[in-house]
Motif scaffolding. Structure first.
Motif, short mmCIF file in Angstrom:
data_model
loop_
_atom_site.label_atom_id
_atom_site.label_comp_id
_atom_site.label_asym_id
_atom_site.label_seq_id
_atom_site.Cartn_x
_atom_site.Cartn_y
_atom_site.Cartn_z
N ASN A 78 0.45 -6.42 -3.40
CA ASN A 78 -0.17 -5.41 -4.26
C ASN A 78 0.90 -4.49 -4.86
O ASN A 78 2.09 -4.66 -4.62
CB ASN A 78 -1.26 -4.63 -3.50
CG ASN A 78 -0.71 -3.81 -2.35
OD1 ASN A 78 0.46 -3.43 -2.34
ND2 ASN A 78 -1.55 -3.53 -1.37
N THR A 79 0.45 -3.52 -5.62
CA THR A 79 1.38 -2.65 -6.34
C THR A 79 2.25 -1.82 -5.39
O THR A 79 3.39 -1.51 -5.73
CB THR A 79 0.64 -1.70 -7.30
OG1 THR A 79 -0.35 -0.99 -6.58
CG2 THR A 79 0.01 -2.48 -8.43
N GLU A 80 1.73 -1.49 -4.24
CA GLU A 80 2.54 -0.72 -3.28
C GLU A 80 3.74 -1.54 -2.81
O GLU A 80 4.82 -0.99 -2.59
CB GLU A 80 1.68 -0.26 -2.10
CG GLU A 80 0.59 0.73 -2.48
CD GLU A 80 1.12 1.95 -3.22
OE1 GLU A 80 2.13 2.55 -2.78
OE2 GLU A 80 0.54 2.30 -4.26
N ASP A 81 3.57 -2.85 -2.67
CA ASP A 81 4.68 -3.71 -2.30
C ASP A 81 5.73 -3.73 -3.41
O ASP A 81 6.93 -3.67 -3.14
CB ASP A 81 4.19 -5.15 -2.05
CG ASP A 81 3.18 -5.23 -0.92
OD1 ASP A 81 3.34 -4.49 0.07
OD2 ASP A 81 2.24 -6.04 -1.03
N LYS A 83 6.25 -1.37 -5.64
CA LYS A 83 6.91 -0.06 -5.65
C LYS A 83 7.94 0.03 -4.54
O LYS A 83 9.03 0.58 -4.75
CB LYS A 83 5.87 1.06 -5.48
CG LYS A 83 5.02 1.29 -6.70
CD LYS A 83 4.03 2.41 -6.39
CE LYS A 83 3.02 2.60 -7.48
NZ LYS A 83 2.06 3.65 -7.13
N LEU A 84 7.62 -0.52 -3.38
CA LEU A 84 8.57 -0.53 -2.27
C LEU A 84 9.81 -1.33 -2.64
O LEU A 84 10.94 -0.93 -2.35
CB LEU A 84 7.90 -1.10 -1.01
CG LEU A 84 8.71 -1.11 0.28
CD1 LEU A 84 9.12 0.31 0.68
CD2 LEU A 84 7.91 -1.78 1.39
N ARG A 87 12.12 0.68 -5.06
CA ARG A 87 12.45 2.04 -4.62
C ARG A 87 13.90 2.46 -4.88
O ARG A 87 14.19 3.63 -5.02
CB ARG A 87 12.11 2.22 -3.14
CG ARG A 87 13.03 1.44 -2.20
CD ARG A 87 12.53 1.42 -0.77
NE ARG A 87 13.41 0.69 0.10
CZ ARG A 87 13.41 -0.63 0.25
NH1 ARG A 87 12.59 -1.36 -0.47
NH2 ARG A 87 14.25 -1.21 1.07
N THR A 97 5.32 2.84 -11.65
CA THR A 97 4.31 3.84 -11.30
C THR A 97 3.47 4.21 -12.52
O THR A 97 2.24 4.28 -12.43
CB THR A 97 4.98 5.08 -10.69
OG1 THR A 97 5.73 4.68 -9.53
CG2 THR A 97 3.96 6.12 -10.29
N ASN A 100 1.21 1.33 -13.41
CA ASN A 100 0.14 1.23 -12.42
C ASN A 100 -0.94 2.27 -12.69
O ASN A 100 -2.14 1.97 -12.63
CB ASN A 100 0.70 1.41 -11.00
CG ASN A 100 -0.35 1.23 -9.94
OD1 ASN A 100 -1.16 0.31 -10.01
ND2 ASN A 100 -0.35 2.11 -8.95
N THR A 104 -4.78 1.52 -13.69
CA THR A 104 -5.85 2.12 -12.90
C THR A 104 -6.82 2.85 -13.81
O THR A 104 -8.04 2.69 -13.69
CB THR A 104 -5.27 3.10 -11.85
OG1 THR A 104 -4.37 2.37 -11.01
CG2 THR A 104 -6.36 3.72 -11.02
#
Length: 173
Positions: A78-81, A83-84, A87, A97, A100, A104
């Motif tokens: 997902n998008t959090e992955d 972003k990680l 980083r 970000t 995303n 959204t």
């Protein structure tokens, strides 16, 4: 059985070669853009080296993303992955970000339109019964219905374009 494994291996190799060719083509196009903007030239060897490094980096990215999702006990990235993964590059993280947040917001708007359309359809289905009782003809489509259908198709068409732009942007780092 060995033939099946050999055919599968050959297909994987062929797929990998097509991906490499696509990356090489994209890198070549980006190098041409930079060359025309900055008035410099890129040799074929330089483009090939950048392409190979980009392909290897993308392989590492894919493995890292897979590991991030697996660590979170998920099978979907997902998008959090993402972003990680990004980083360490502030500009890339900021861009991801922002995109995303745009997606959204777009999804929220789409849900609202869909909900409104469902409500409109519900009231329209009630309208013929009411029209029959009062003698009105409500079979003509509403003026907003055509626009709603057209907008949905346009927004869906934008989605792959956005993904391609994001891919090209990521490759430029």
């Amino acid at each position: 059985m060995e033939d099946d494994e050999g055919a599968e291996e050959q297909e994987r190799f062929s797929h990998r070669q097509r991906l490499k060719a696509a990356v090489h083509y994209t890198v070549g196009c980006l190098c041409e853009d930079v060359a025309s903007d900055k008035e410099v030239q890129f040799s074929k060897q330089t483009i090939a080296a950048i392409s190979e490094l980009t392909f290897r980096q993308c392989e590492h990215f894919a493995k890292d993303l897979e590991m991030f999702a697996r660590h979170a006990k998920r099978s979907t990235i997902n998008t959090e992955d993402v972003k990680l993964l990004a980083r360490r590059s502030n500009s890339l993280l900021k861009y991801i970000t922002e995109k995303n947040e745009e997606l959204t917001q777009f999804n929220i708007e789409q849900r609202a339109k869909k909900k409104k359309k469902l409500e409109d359809d519900k009231t329209k289905s009630l309208a013929p019964a009411e029209a029959a009782a009062s003698g009105r003809d409500s079979s003509a489509p509403s003026p907003g219905a055509e626009a709603a259908f057209g907008e949905g198709r346009q927004e869906q068409a934008d989605s792959p374009e956005r993904r391609m732009k994001l891919s090209a942007f990521i490759l430029s780092f």
